[in-house]
Motif scaffolding. Structure first.
Motif, mmCIF file in Angstrom:
data_model
loop_
_atom_site.group_PDB
_atom_site.id
_atom_site.type_symbol
_atom_site.label_atom_id
_atom_site.label_comp_id
_atom_site.label_asym_id
_atom_site.label_seq_id
_atom_site.Cartn_x
_atom_site.Cartn_y
_atom_site.Cartn_z
ATOM 1 N N ALA A 143 16.261 4.386 -2.083
ATOM 2 C CA ALA A 143 17.435 3.587 -1.716
ATOM 3 C C ALA A 143 17.168 2.803 -0.434
ATOM 4 C CB ALA A 143 18.651 4.480 -1.548
ATOM 5 N N ARG A 144 16.489 3.443 0.516
ATOM 6 C CA ARG A 144 16.190 2.768 1.786
ATOM 7 C C ARG A 144 15.243 1.593 1.555
ATOM 8 N NH1 ARG A 144 15.117 6.768 6.513
ATOM 9 N NH2 ARG A 144 17.284 7.196 6.133
ATOM 10 N N SER A 145 14.298 1.752 0.633
ATOM 11 C CA SER A 145 13.376 0.643 0.362
ATOM 12 C C SER A 145 14.084 -0.502 -0.370
ATOM 13 C CB SER A 145 12.173 1.128 -0.443
ATOM 14 O OG SER A 145 12.562 1.504 -1.738
ATOM 15 N N LEU A 146 15.147 -0.183 -1.094
ATOM 16 C CA LEU A 146 15.895 -1.230 -1.785
ATOM 17 C C LEU A 146 16.821 -1.994 -0.846
ATOM 18 C CD1 LEU A 146 16.868 0.649 -5.071
ATOM 19 C CD2 LEU A 146 15.317 -1.298 -4.871
ATOM 20 N N THR A 147 17.346 -1.324 0.186
ATOM 21 C CA THR A 147 18.332 -1.964 1.061
ATOM 22 C C THR A 147 17.758 -2.390 2.397
ATOM 23 O OG1 THR A 147 19.019 0.149 2.009
ATOM 24 C CG2 THR A 147 20.224 -0.636 0.067
ATOM 25 N N GLY A 148 16.824 -1.618 2.941
ATOM 26 C CA GLY A 148 16.278 -1.931 4.247
ATOM 27 C C GLY A 148 17.155 -1.470 5.395
ATOM 28 N N ASN A 149 18.232 -0.772 5.094
ATOM 29 C CA ASN A 149 19.170 -0.327 6.121
ATOM 30 C C ASN A 149 19.571 1.106 5.802
ATOM 31 O OD1 ASN A 149 21.549 0.271 7.533
ATOM 32 N ND2 ASN A 149 22.249 -1.850 7.480
ATOM 33 N N PRO A 150 19.423 2.050 6.719
ATOM 34 C CA PRO A 150 19.740 3.456 6.424
ATOM 35 C C PRO A 150 21.186 3.677 5.976
ATOM 36 C CG PRO A 150 18.522 3.311 8.474
ATOM 37 C CD PRO A 150 18.830 1.911 8.063
ATOM 38 N N SER A 151 22.131 2.996 6.600
ATOM 39 C CA SER A 151 23.543 3.175 6.222
ATOM 40 C C SER A 151 23.810 2.653 4.815
ATOM 41 C CB SER A 151 24.456 2.463 7.214
ATOM 42 O OG SER A 151 24.288 3.002 8.495
#
Length: 152
Positions: free
Chosen positions: A6-14
Motif C-alpha cells: 500500500a505504501r508503494s502504491l501511495t507514497g504516503n504512510p497515512s
C-alpha cells in the motif's frame, strides 16, 4: 507486507494505511464470494491495486496548465495573518487578566454574542449590572499595556 504494498502504491504512510483499511474492508464484505481462502493475500493485493486505481481516477484536478504563472493577490494593509493572530492572542491574554465576573460578562457579550438581557439572565444579575461591569472591563482592556503595544 500488505502495508508495504500500500505504501508503494501511495507514497504516503497515512494514505497507505487508509488504502489498506479500505482494501481489507472490501475483502471482508466479499468473504462469502471468495472460493480459495488460501489465496487471500493475492486477493487483498488485487483489492489494493483496484482501490488505488479507482481513487486515482476519481481524484479532482485542482491545477490547470496556463501560459503565465499567476501572482498571488497582495494582502491589503492590516490583513497580515501573523499580525491578526498576535492581536487575538494579546486580546485573549488581556481578557484572562480581568476579574472572573467581568471576564464572564465580556465573554458572553462579545465572544458568545449574547445580548445584555441574555447575559444578565445567564448570570442571574440585572441588565444594569451587566452594562456597568462590561463598561469597566472594556476600560481595563483599553488601558492594557500589552494591547497598546500590539495596536501601535
Amino acid at each position: 507486507m500488505l502495508l508495504r504494498t500500500a505504501r508503494s502504491l501511495t507514497g504516503n504512510p497515512s494514505d497507505a494505511e487508509d488504502l489498506l483499511q479500505t482494501a481489507l474492508t472490501k475483502t471482508f464484505v466479499a468473504w462469502e464470494r471468495i472460493q480459495d481462502h488460501g489465496a487471500l493475500d493475492g486477493y487483498v493485493r488485487r483489492a489494493l491495486v483496484n482501490t488505488r486505481t479507482s481513487q486515482w481516477r476519481k481524484r479532482k484536478v485542482d491545477e490547470f496548465a496556463c501560459d503565465e504563472v499567476p501572482e498571488p493577490e497582495p494582502l491589503p494593509a492590516g490583513d497580515d495573518p501573523a499580525e491578526q493572530q498576535a492581536l487575538r492572542d494579546a486580546m485573549w491574554r488581556a481578557v484572562m487578566r480581568l476579574p472572573a465576573r467581568q471576564r464572564a460578562m465580556v465573554v458572553l457579550r462579545y465572544y458568545e454574542d449574547l445580548s445584555e438581557v441574555q447575559t444578565a439572565e445567564v448570570l442571574g444579575v440585572s441588565v444594569g449590572t451587566v452594562k456597568s461591569a462590561v463598561s469597566r472591563a472594556l476600560g481595563k482592556l483599553r488601558d492594557d499595556p500589552e494591547l497598546g503595544v500590539v495596536r501601535s
